[in-house]
Motif scaffolding. Structure first.
Motif, mmCIF file in Angstrom:
data_model
loop_
_atom_site.group_PDB
_atom_site.id
_atom_site.type_symbol
_atom_site.label_atom_id
_atom_site.label_comp_id
_atom_site.label_asym_id
_atom_site.label_seq_id
_atom_site.Cartn_x
_atom_site.Cartn_y
_atom_site.Cartn_z
ATOM 1 N N ASP A 238 0.645 -1.305 -0.106
ATOM 2 C CA ASP A 238 0.043 0.120 -0.399
ATOM 3 C C ASP A 238 1.458 1.327 -0.226
ATOM 4 O OD1 ASP A 238 -2.013 -1.696 0.568
ATOM 5 O OD2 ASP A 238 -2.247 -1.369 1.997
ATOM 6 N N GLU B 257 2.631 5.004 1.232
ATOM 7 C CA GLU B 257 3.210 5.162 2.244
ATOM 8 C C GLU B 257 2.964 6.504 2.170
ATOM 9 O OE1 GLU B 257 6.158 3.225 3.568
ATOM 10 O OE2 GLU B 257 6.134 1.047 3.438
ATOM 11 N N VAL B 258 2.505 6.633 3.344
ATOM 12 C CA VAL B 258 2.498 8.295 3.657
ATOM 13 C C VAL B 258 3.534 9.080 4.394
ATOM 14 C CG1 VAL B 258 1.695 10.772 4.489
ATOM 15 C CG2 VAL B 258 -0.088 8.752 4.073
ATOM 16 N N GLU C 15 4.548 16.277 3.602
ATOM 17 C CA GLU C 15 3.751 15.120 3.035
ATOM 18 C C GLU C 15 4.374 14.714 1.697
ATOM 19 O OE1 GLU C 15 0.239 14.257 4.918
ATOM 20 O OE2 GLU C 15 -0.135 14.091 2.562
ATOM 21 N N ILE D 11 3.933 10.788 -0.463
ATOM 22 C CA ILE D 11 3.361 9.342 -0.390
ATOM 23 C C ILE D 11 4.383 8.262 -1.695
ATOM 24 C CG2 ILE D 11 1.932 8.099 -2.106
ATOM 25 C CD1 ILE D 11 1.206 9.688 0.267
ATOM 26 N N TYR E 147 5.923 4.870 -3.472
ATOM 27 C CA TYR E 147 4.998 3.577 -3.490
ATOM 28 C C TYR E 147 5.844 2.524 -4.399
ATOM 29 C CZ TYR E 147 3.183 6.124 -7.670
ATOM 30 O OH TYR E 147 3.504 6.600 -9.178
ATOM 31 N N ASN F 47 -1.709 12.268 -3.720
ATOM 32 C CA ASN F 47 -1.669 12.153 -3.017
ATOM 33 C C ASN F 47 -3.372 11.184 -2.419
ATOM 34 O OD1 ASN F 47 1.208 12.911 -3.421
ATOM 35 N ND2 ASN F 47 1.235 13.893 -1.959
ATOM 36 N N ASN F 48 -4.001 12.362 -2.184
ATOM 37 C CA ASN F 48 -5.026 12.328 -1.740
ATOM 38 C C ASN F 48 -5.747 10.283 -2.848
ATOM 39 O OD1 ASN F 48 -5.586 13.921 -0.135
ATOM 40 N ND2 ASN F 48 -6.480 15.331 -2.064
ATOM 41 N N ARG G 86 -3.377 6.688 -1.742
ATOM 42 C CA ARG G 86 -3.627 6.749 -0.384
ATOM 43 C C ARG G 86 -5.055 5.807 -0.165
ATOM 44 N NH1 ARG G 86 -2.955 11.261 3.714
ATOM 45 N NH2 ARG G 86 -2.353 12.818 2.769
ATOM 46 N N THR G 87 -5.348 5.956 -1.266
ATOM 47 C CA THR G 87 -6.890 4.772 -1.310
ATOM 48 C C THR G 87 -6.521 3.449 -2.211
ATOM 49 O OG1 THR G 87 -7.136 5.466 -3.629
ATOM 50 C CG2 THR G 87 -8.174 6.575 -1.725
#
Length: 146
Positions: A39, A41-42, A50, A52, A54, A85-86, A89-90
């Protein structure tokens, strides 16, 4: 008149492949089709920004004396775009994705220990776009919840 027209055409065609530096159009892009290794990662930079991270796994086949050997390459991608990034996250581990990333090859620090990341060449992948081609199969627990 014909010589003038021919010279004008030669000048126009020579401009199409100008040798003038145009840094705004230069790019290095990597296209990946593979599966998310985990998944996304933040994480946070030293300045608390911030981002992400992956990982996309791709498989290549290499011919060997024993036959064709599959090898997996792990590509670590960073996204600093809040809108992306939003969405990232999904995403879930195992998703088959098409990802586009700009890349930069950083040369090692000549004063660093060659066994450290700073002493080795590094490929930095900056997220541009991602599309899920196929979601991962649901776990048994998720199927029971449905």
């Amino acid at each position: 008149m014909l010589a003038f027209t021919r010279n004008a055409a030669l000048r126009a065609s020579s401009r199409a492949f100008s040798t003038t530096a145009s840094r705004s159009a230069d790019m290095a892009k990597l296209l990946l089709i593979g599966r998310l290794g985990k998944d996304p990662e933040v994480r946070y930079t030293k300045n608390d920004k911030e981002y992400i991270a992956y990982t996309v796994a791709t498989t290549n086949t290499t011919p060997t004396a024993e036959g064709v050997q599959p090898t997996t390459t792990w590509h670590h991608v960073l996204s600093f775009n809040p809108a992306s990034n939003n969405y990232l996250r999904t995403l879930k581990r195992g998703s088959l994705v098409y990802a586009e990333a700009n890349f930069e090859l950083r040369q090692p620090d000549p004063n660093a220990d060659p066994d450290t990341p700073e002493g080795q060449r590094q490929l930095f992948l900056r997220h541009e776009h991602i599309r899920v081609l196929r979601s991962p199969p649901k776990d048994k627990e998720e199927q029971d919840a449905d």
